[in-house]
Design a protein around this motif. Structure first.
Motif, PDB file in Angstrom:
ATOM      1  N   PHE A   1     -15.307 -11.693   1.011  1.00  0.00           N
ATOM      2  CA  PHE A   1     -14.363 -10.959   0.181  1.00  0.00           C
ATOM      3  C   PHE A   1     -13.761 -11.894  -0.877  1.00  0.00           C
ATOM      4  O   PHE A   1     -13.502 -13.054  -0.577  1.00  0.00           O
ATOM      5  N   PRO A   2     -13.617 -11.446  -2.135  1.00  0.00           N
ATOM      6  CA  PRO A   2     -13.629 -10.066  -2.618  1.00  0.00           C
ATOM      7  C   PRO A   2     -15.014  -9.517  -2.940  1.00  0.00           C
ATOM      8  O   PRO A   2     -15.113  -8.400  -3.447  1.00  0.00           O
ATOM      9  N   ASP A   3     -16.116 -10.269  -2.713  1.00  0.00           N
ATOM     10  CA  ASP A   3     -17.452  -9.689  -2.854  1.00  0.00           C
ATOM     11  C   ASP A   3     -17.630  -8.612  -1.796  1.00  0.00           C
ATOM     12  O   ASP A   3     -17.043  -8.685  -0.707  1.00  0.00           O
ATOM     13  N   SER A   4     -18.442  -7.614  -2.111  1.00  0.00           N
ATOM     14  CA  SER A   4     -18.614  -6.493  -1.195  1.00  0.00           C
ATOM     15  C   SER A   4     -20.040  -6.461  -0.669  1.00  0.00           C
ATOM     16  O   SER A   4     -20.983  -6.865  -1.344  1.00  0.00           O
ATOM     17  N   GLY A   5     -20.177  -5.975   0.560  1.00  0.00           N
ATOM     18  CA  GLY A   5     -21.486  -5.864   1.178  1.00  0.00           C
ATOM     19  C   GLY A   5     -21.360  -5.836   2.694  1.00  0.00           C
ATOM     20  O   GLY A   5     -20.282  -6.079   3.250  1.00  0.00           O
ATOM     21  N   GLY A   6     -22.477  -5.565   3.352  1.00  0.00           N
ATOM     22  CA  GLY A   6     -22.453  -5.460   4.796  1.00  0.00           C
ATOM     23  C   GLY A   6     -22.126  -6.764   5.505  1.00  0.00           C
ATOM     24  O   GLY A   6     -21.375  -6.785   6.482  1.00  0.00           O
ATOM     25  N   ILE A   7     -22.695  -7.882   5.025  1.00  0.00           N
ATOM     26  CA  ILE A   7     -22.425  -9.168   5.672  1.00  0.00           C
ATOM     27  C   ILE A   7     -20.956  -9.533   5.509  1.00  0.00           C
ATOM     28  O   ILE A   7     -20.303 -10.006   6.457  1.00  0.00           O
ATOM     29  N   GLU A   8     -20.416  -9.328   4.311  1.00  0.00           N
ATOM     30  CA  GLU A   8     -19.009  -9.647   4.072  1.00  0.00           C
ATOM     31  C   GLU A   8     -18.100  -8.854   5.015  1.00  0.00           C
ATOM     32  O   GLU A   8     -17.144  -9.402   5.593  1.00  0.00           O
ATOM     33  N   THR A   9     -18.402  -7.551   5.173  1.00  0.00           N
ATOM     34  CA  THR A   9     -17.607  -6.720   6.069  1.00  0.00           C
ATOM     35  C   THR A   9     -17.749  -7.173   7.516  1.00  0.00           C
ATOM     36  O   THR A   9     -16.770  -7.240   8.271  1.00  0.00           O
ATOM     37  N   HIS A  10     -18.973  -7.498   7.910  1.00  0.00           N
ATOM     38  CA  HIS A  10     -19.229  -7.973   9.273  1.00  0.00           C
ATOM     39  C   HIS A  10     -18.422  -9.246   9.557  1.00  0.00           C
ATOM     40  O   HIS A  10     -17.715  -9.332  10.580  1.00  0.00           O
ATOM     41  N   VAL A  11     -18.529 -10.229   8.684  1.00  0.00           N
ATOM     42  CA  VAL A  11     -17.846 -11.505   8.919  1.00  0.00           C
ATOM     43  C   VAL A  11     -16.336 -11.309   8.974  1.00  0.00           C
ATOM     44  O   VAL A  11     -15.648 -11.872   9.843  1.00  0.00           O
ATOM     45  N   HIS A  12     -15.799 -10.518   8.059  1.00  0.00           N
ATOM     46  CA  HIS A  12     -14.348 -10.275   8.053  1.00  0.00           C
ATOM     47  C   HIS A  12     -13.892  -9.682   9.381  1.00  0.00           C
ATOM     48  O   HIS A  12     -12.880 -10.121   9.959  1.00  0.00           O
ATOM     49  N   ASN A  13     -14.620  -8.690   9.877  1.00  0.00           N
ATOM     50  CA  ASN A  13     -14.185  -8.008  11.093  1.00  0.00           C
ATOM     51  C   ASN A  13     -14.326  -8.870  12.336  1.00  0.00           C
ATOM     52  O   ASN A  13     -13.424  -8.907  13.174  1.00  0.00           O
ATOM     53  N   VAL A  14     -15.435  -9.582  12.480  1.00  0.00           N
ATOM     54  CA  VAL A  14     -15.612 -10.363  13.705  1.00  0.00           C
ATOM     55  C   VAL A  14     -14.776 -11.641  13.669  1.00  0.00           C
ATOM     56  O   VAL A  14     -14.235 -12.064  14.699  1.00  0.00           O
ATOM     57  N   ALA A  15     -14.634 -12.275  12.497  1.00  0.00           N
ATOM     58  CA  ALA A  15     -13.868 -13.521  12.427  1.00  0.00           C
ATOM     59  C   ALA A  15     -12.411 -13.287  12.793  1.00  0.00           C
ATOM     60  O   ALA A  15     -11.810 -14.069  13.553  1.00  0.00           O
ATOM     61  N   SER A  16     -11.822 -12.217  12.269  1.00  0.00           N
ATOM     62  CA  SER A  16     -10.410 -11.953  12.563  1.00  0.00           C
ATOM     63  C   SER A  16     -10.211 -11.619  14.040  1.00  0.00           C
ATOM     64  O   SER A  16      -9.207 -12.031  14.651  1.00  0.00           O
ATOM     65  N   ARG A  17     -11.155 -10.928  14.643  1.00  0.00           N
ATOM     66  CA  ARG A  17     -11.027 -10.589  16.065  1.00  0.00           C
ATOM     67  C   ARG A  17     -11.266 -11.808  16.953  1.00  0.00           C
ATOM     68  O   ARG A  17     -10.599 -11.963  17.985  1.00  0.00           O
ATOM     69  N   LEU A  18     -12.203 -12.659  16.577  1.00  0.00           N
ATOM     70  CA  LEU A  18     -12.411 -13.888  17.338  1.00  0.00           C
ATOM     71  C   LEU A  18     -11.179 -14.780  17.274  1.00  0.00           C
ATOM     72  O   LEU A  18     -10.781 -15.386  18.271  1.00  0.00           O
TER      73      LEU A  18
END
Length: 370
Positions: free
Chosen positions: A12-29
């Protein structure tokens, strides 16, 4: 405490599936007690070099060339070599980022895992060379402590191409969670039936196939309207196509910033049907998000999309479907959008995805992966 460096070409702020994946799992980890640093590249050379959000440290290094997807970023080597992390996790296999990163890990004896996140390409030549590219990466991937596919299709593809050790190959699917608090909105606007095609604006994503189907669809469903949701280099071509076919007044384009999850949920809730006519997807996050919101989804039956159709999560049209075929399938869904299909499997969510990744990290660091 486990210290993990997640390396991704873009964030982020780039958009895409990998960006969304990393944002969601990194914050939860990070919330579970893992010390997570995300290392990304910056081709614009304008983004902050260091940020802290949701307990995750984000570091960016410059990448070249600015207008290509090669992502040559020499600064990755130093960050990986001297970062003091217990484990390096590469997100995505299709750029030079994991190549340089895996070499740095081998040189400095750092264990690493890799999530494949394979995708298509608008260049037919690049698409045809993908299998060659994967085979060239074989020696580096076989040295990974674990290779993770986001779908069975992706895992089977690499197992066959590279002969990966089954003990080092696993499947962890993308989540599809969007904010539950986002208010539900009617699936029509002013009496219209909205069809949303959501993905980055690249030719291989297939937005043009929805536009090509619109003249025939409008003959059967004058209330139909298309919304192309995304941003990218193919936008001008899509607008020109809509003009040429005389449907520009029935085709809208919009962009939702990747961090605005509430707005994305509200937008997708308006859809009578969500479509993705892509030539290749391993396990598309946008489709999973639409399914999680209980939207009917129509996709092309290929790659990882076929897996979702087989599980009854989506409806499908053949990859070689004509514009008339697509229009007919859409008309049927619009006529009966709530018609049940096969009983769906339990949808993965981002909490489950992060928990399974943590299990991989612990297994690698405990020496339970050969």
């Amino acid at each position: 405490m486990i210290r993990v460096l997640q390396v991704t070409p873009r964030y982020f702020p780039d958009s895409g599936g990998i960006e969304t994946h990393v944002h969601n799992v990194a914050s939860r980890l990070a919330a579970s007690g893992v010390e997570v640093t995300v290392l990304a590249t910056d081709r614009s050379h304008r983004l902050p070099r260091r940020e802290l959000a949701d307990g995750v440290v984000l570091r960016r290094v410059p990448a070249w060339p600015r207008g290509r997807d090669y992502y040559l970023a020499p600064g990755l080597w130093r960050e990986i070599a001297h970062g003091g992390h217990d484990l390096v996790h590469f997100q995505g296999v299709h750029t030079l980022v994991p190549v340089l990163g895996m070499l740095a890990c081998l040189r400095h004896r750092k264990p690493y895992v890799l999530t494949l996140h394979t995708g298509g390409h608008s260049s037919q030549l690049r698409g045809r060379l993908r299998a060659v590219q994967w085979r060239l990466l074989g020696p580096l991937l076989r040295r990974a402590r674990r290779v993770i596919g986001v779908s069975r299709f992706e895992a089977d593809l690499f197992a066959g191409l590279l002969g990966l050790d089954p003990q080092r190959l696993t499947v962890i699917r993308n989540g599809g969670t969007l904010p539950a608090a986002a208010p539900a909105e009617p699936s029509t606007r002013d009496g219209e039936s909205l069809i949303i095609s959501v993905a980055r604006l690249e030719r291989y994503k297939g937005h043009h196939r929805l536009i090509e189907a619109m003249p025939r669809l409008l003959a059967a469903r004058p209330d139909a309207r298309a919304l192309i949701l995304g941003t990218g280099p193919y936008e001008s071509s899509l607008r020109a196509l809509a003009d040429r076919l005389g449907v520009a007044d029935r085709v809208d384009m919009a962009y939702v910033p990747p961090g605005d999850r509430d707005r994305l949920a509200r937008t997708l809730r308006q859809a009578a049907v969500v479509v993705l006519f892509s030539e290749y997807e391993a396990h598309p996050v946008a489709v999973m998000e639409a399914i999680a919101l209980d939207r009917p989804v129509l996709v092309t039956v290929n790659s990882g999309l076929a897996e979702l159709v087989e599980e009854g999560l989506c409806r499908g049209v053949p990859s070689d479907a004509t514009a008339d075929d697509i229009a007919e399938a859409l008309a049927q869904l619009l006529a009966a959008p709530d018609q049940p299909g096969q009983p769906p499997v339990r949808l993965p969510d981002w909490d489950q995805c992060a928990a399974e990744l943590l299990g991989v990290y612990e297994a690698v660091l405990d020496g339970r992966v050969p």
